[in-house]
Scaffold this active site. Sequence first.
Site, PDB file in Angstrom:
ATOM      1  CG  LEU A   1      -1.909  -1.211   1.238  1.00 23.20           C
ATOM      2  CD1 LEU A   1      -2.777  -1.160   2.482  1.00 23.20           C
ATOM      3  CD2 LEU A   1      -2.749  -1.289  -0.022  1.00 23.20           C
TER       4      LEU A   1
ATOM      5  CG  HIS B   1       1.027   6.642  -2.187  1.00 23.26           C
ATOM      6  ND1 HIS B   1       0.699   6.505  -0.862  1.00 23.26           N
ATOM      7  CD2 HIS B   1      -0.124   6.922  -2.840  1.00 23.26           C
ATOM      8  CE1 HIS B   1      -0.598   6.699  -0.716  1.00 23.26           C
ATOM      9  NE2 HIS B   1      -1.125   6.951  -1.900  1.00 23.26           N
TER      10      HIS B   1
ATOM     11  CG  MET C   1       6.691   3.038   4.474  1.00 23.50           C
ATOM     12  SD  MET C   1       7.026   2.096   5.987  1.00 23.50           S
ATOM     13  CE  MET C   1       7.392   0.484   5.319  1.00 23.50           C
TER      14      MET C   1
ATOM     15  CG  ASP D   1      23.519 -12.549  -0.775  1.00 19.16           C
ATOM     16  OD1 ASP D   1      23.253 -13.769  -0.689  1.00 19.16           O
ATOM     17  OD2 ASP D   1      23.913 -12.012  -1.822  1.00 19.16           O
TER      18      ASP D   1
END
Length: 158
Positions: free
Chosen positions: A75, A77, A113, A128
Amino acid sequence: MPHLTHFDTAGQAHMVDVGDKAVTHRVAVATGLIHMLPTTFALVRDGTAKKGDVLGIARIAAIQGAKRTSDLIPLCHPLALTKVAVDFELDEADRTVRCTVRAETHGQTGVEMEALTAVQVGLLTIYDMCKAVDRGMVIGDVRLMEKRGGKSGEWVAQ
């Protein structure tokens, strides 16, 4: 009582409408760290890991993570980012690498975010690239440190 803006009155998820919000300069800073064995830390610090320049690759991955946030967080943008700056701080005593990301845009919604995702992707890339020598690395303390812009103004972590 505050309400969750990503849910309607029936409890169904939706993308928040930001169309009426003012375009402002938005800034977010997030941070997190990865703890590793002394030998792994030395490989990262000295740039001698078998897979190459761990921090250089992690920096590019973090930037890419910020750019792809809306593809990963359902959700969220999509934003036109104007800046993503990635910094790594090595602490030999604690055997940690801290990743700090500053994301910026001029838009109608914040970049928190994007900064948080960038930190996680940067730290996951370190994991990794070093997992062959240290599967016990621990990623933690990921958090938003500050945000500026928009209707809610400035927020700084305590």
